[in-house]
Design a protein around this motif. Structure first.
Motif, PDB file in Angstrom:
ATOM      1  N   PRO B  31       0.812  -1.228   0.000  1.00 59.35           N
ATOM      2  CA  PRO B  31       0.000   0.000   0.000  1.00 59.35           C
ATOM      3  C   PRO B  31       0.837   1.265   0.000  1.00 59.35           C
ATOM      4  O   PRO B  31       1.878   1.328   0.640  1.00 59.35           O
ATOM      5  N   TYR B  32       0.359   2.236  -0.726  1.00 61.85           N
ATOM      6  CA  TYR B  32       0.854   3.599  -0.640  1.00 61.85           C
ATOM      7  C   TYR B  32      -0.275   4.380   0.036  1.00 61.85           C
ATOM      8  O   TYR B  32      -1.367   4.490  -0.518  1.00 61.85           O
ATOM      9  N   LEU B  33      -0.030   4.893   1.226  1.00 60.56           N
ATOM     10  CA  LEU B  33      -1.100   5.458   2.044  1.00 60.56           C
ATOM     11  C   LEU B  33      -0.906   6.952   2.255  1.00 60.56           C
ATOM     12  O   LEU B  33       0.228   7.421   2.425  1.00 60.56           O
ATOM     13  N   PHE B  34      -1.994   7.680   2.279  1.00 57.15           N
ATOM     14  CA  PHE B  34      -1.963   9.137   2.334  1.00 57.15           C
ATOM     15  C   PHE B  34      -3.035   9.664   3.284  1.00 57.15           C
ATOM     16  O   PHE B  34      -4.088   9.039   3.473  1.00 57.15           O
ATOM     17  N   TRP B  35      -2.773  10.834   3.853  1.00 58.79           N
ATOM     18  CA  TRP B  35      -3.788  11.607   4.554  1.00 58.79           C
ATOM     19  C   TRP B  35      -3.857  13.001   3.940  1.00 58.79           C
ATOM     20  O   TRP B  35      -2.814  13.621   3.659  1.00 58.79           O
ATOM     21  N   TYR B  36      -5.105  13.455   3.756  1.00 61.08           N
ATOM     22  CA  TYR B  36      -5.376  14.797   3.253  1.00 61.08           C
ATOM     23  C   TYR B  36      -6.314  15.500   4.233  1.00 61.08           C
ATOM     24  O   TYR B  36      -7.121  14.855   4.912  1.00 61.08           O
ATOM     25  N   VAL B  37      -6.238  16.829   4.257  1.00 66.23           N
ATOM     26  CA  VAL B  37      -7.137  17.631   5.081  1.00 66.23           C
ATOM     27  C   VAL B  37      -7.862  18.622   4.184  1.00 66.23           C
ATOM     28  O   VAL B  37      -7.279  19.149   3.215  1.00 66.23           O
ATOM     29  N   GLN B  38      -9.139  18.835   4.483  1.00 71.52           N
ATOM     30  CA  GLN B  38      -9.926  19.807   3.723  1.00 71.52           C
ATOM     31  C   GLN B  38     -10.577  20.788   4.687  1.00 71.52           C
ATOM     32  O   GLN B  38     -11.416  20.405   5.509  1.00 71.52           O
ATOM     33  N   TYR B  39     -10.177  22.045   4.580  1.00 70.18           N
ATOM     34  CA  TYR B  39     -10.804  23.102   5.348  1.00 70.18           C
ATOM     35  C   TYR B  39     -12.022  23.607   4.583  1.00 70.18           C
ATOM     36  O   TYR B  39     -12.122  23.417   3.364  1.00 70.18           O
TER      37      TYR B  39
END
Lengths: 112, 114
Positions: B31-39
């Protein structure tokens, strides 16, 4: 780098009108994605391009939707004719395959 | 099939307390895993990613995430929450066999109260 640039940021249009959303990917990125975000369905992948070629358009909801990438620095997503249920935020994103996707600020579409 | 699950629609935490936003994944390869945030009214912003190496990954704004292969999890953490961390957080996984496929979770709304 300026990042992924989308226009228009906001659009309000009447049902039946044509809508064209534009995207300039980050320079050097060879993959481009169009996503749609709604409260009901969350984030949906509509289509992605690799080296300007559409690879997977299975997420495009209907024939009213079309996308093009005539060159490495420009893409369009067109809706014709538009309907109220198309109201959503449309995001463009770009990357180098295997790397990190970077998103634009989105185009907020309202169809009345 | 590849997928990402964020089991919590919303997480509430008091300012100054540690926070955890959960994510589990399913992929056929590595797996290539990511976290993103959206304001609010903004696009998704990249926070951090795990490709290989140390299971604890550090990212922007003091966030970190721990990769756990046996539990197929990639939880986002921060030792001390700020009110300004209140936002929508997305976990994502990239298909190692098809790098052009990116799967996003449904998102978790983080509320940090003063």
């Amino acid at each position: 780098d300026a990042g992924v640039i989308q226009s228009p940021r906001h659009e309000v249009t009447e049902m039946g009108q044509e809508v064209t959303l534009r995207c300039k990917p980050i320079s050097g990125h060879n993959s481009l994605f169009w996503y749609r975000q709604t409260m009901m369905r969350g984030l949906e992948l509509l289509i992605y391009f690799n080296n300007n070629v559409p690879i997977d358009d299975s997420g495009m909801p209907e024939d009213r939707f079309s996308a093009k990438m005539p060159n490495a620095s420009f893409s369009t997503l067109k809706i014709q004719p538009s309907e109220p249920r198309d109201s959503a935020v449309y995001f463009c994103a770009s990357d180098l395959p295997g790397n990190t996707i970077y998103f634009g600020e989105g185009s907020w579409l309202t169809v009345v | 099939a590849q997928s990402v699950a964020q089991p919590e629609d919303q997480v509430n935490v008091a300012e100054g307390n540690p926070l955890t936003v959960k994510c589990t994944y399913s992929v056929s390869g590595n797996p290539y895993l990511f976290w993103y945030v959206q304001y609010p009214n903004r696009g998704l912003q990249f926070l951090l990613k795990y490709i290989t190496g140390d299971n604890l990954v550090k990212g922007s704004y003091g966030f970190e995430a721990e990769f756990n292969k046996s539990q197929t999890s990639f939880h986002l953490k921060k030792p001390s929450a700020l009110v300004s961390d209140s936002a929508l957080y997305f976990c994502a996984v990239r298909d190692g066999g098809n790098f052009n496929k990116f799967y996003f979770g449904s998102g978790t709304k983080l509320n940090v109260k003063p």
